[in-house]
Design a protein around this motif. Structure first.
Motif, short mmCIF file in Angstrom:
data_model
loop_
_atom_site.label_atom_id
_atom_site.label_comp_id
_atom_site.label_asym_id
_atom_site.label_seq_id
_atom_site.Cartn_x
_atom_site.Cartn_y
_atom_site.Cartn_z
N ASP A 63 -24.16 -43.55 -40.27
CA ASP A 63 -23.58 -42.32 -40.83
C ASP A 63 -24.21 -41.08 -40.21
OD1 ASP A 63 -21.85 -43.73 -42.50
OD2 ASP A 63 -23.32 -43.82 -44.13
N GLU A 64 -25.52 -41.10 -39.98
CA GLU A 64 -26.19 -39.97 -39.34
C GLU A 64 -25.70 -39.78 -37.91
OE1 GLU A 64 -30.61 -39.71 -41.24
OE2 GLU A 64 -30.12 -41.57 -40.17
N VAL A 65 -25.54 -40.87 -37.20
CA VAL A 65 -25.06 -40.78 -35.83
C VAL A 65 -23.64 -40.24 -35.80
CG1 VAL A 65 -24.45 -42.13 -33.77
CG2 VAL A 65 -26.56 -42.63 -35.02
N LEU A 66 -22.77 -40.76 -36.66
CA LEU A 66 -21.38 -40.30 -36.68
C LEU A 66 -21.28 -38.84 -37.08
CD1 LEU A 66 -19.61 -43.43 -38.21
CD2 LEU A 66 -19.58 -42.65 -35.83
N SER A 67 -22.10 -38.38 -38.00
CA SER A 67 -22.03 -36.97 -38.40
C SER A 67 -22.51 -36.07 -37.27
CB SER A 67 -22.85 -36.72 -39.67
OG SER A 67 -24.23 -36.83 -39.42
N ASP A 68 -23.47 -36.52 -36.48
CA ASP A 68 -23.93 -35.74 -35.33
C ASP A 68 -22.85 -35.66 -34.24
OD1 ASP A 68 -26.34 -35.21 -36.51
OD2 ASP A 68 -27.49 -36.62 -35.28
N LEU A 69 -22.00 -36.65 -34.15
CA LEU A 69 -20.96 -36.66 -33.14
C LEU A 69 -19.75 -35.82 -33.55
CD1 LEU A 69 -21.01 -40.42 -32.12
CD2 LEU A 69 -21.92 -38.48 -30.83
N ALA A 70 -19.61 -35.54 -34.83
CA ALA A 70 -18.45 -34.79 -35.32
C ALA A 70 -18.56 -33.32 -35.04
CB ALA A 70 -18.27 -35.02 -36.82
#
Length: 70
Positions: A63-70
């Motif tokens: 979830d942290e990785v995906l939020s950084d990519l958004a």
């Protein structure tokens, strides 16, 4: 193209012949693939050991990785 000779017992040679036949490849193709895979495995292990040595210990959830990519 180079030619290499491998010395082995007759028992080992027969095992190689049977396995290559079972896989549907020539002995040369089987040996080439096995040798190159061994080299690649060794390289990968070396890279892994280097990465572990340099690891900071930081971990991130998906979830942290995906939020950084958004």
């Amino acid at each position: 193209m180079s030619t290499m000779t491998v010395r082995m017992s007759e028992q080992d040679a027969e095992l190689v012949r049977r396995f290559a036949k079972f896989e549907g490849v020539t002995i040369s193709d089987f040996a080439r693939t096995a040798i190159l895979e061994r080299i690649e495995d060794s390289y990968d292990l070396h890279e892994l050991r280097e990465a572990i040595a340099q690891d900071s210990g930081d971990r991130y959830s998906i979830d942290e990785v995906l939020s950084d990519l958004a």
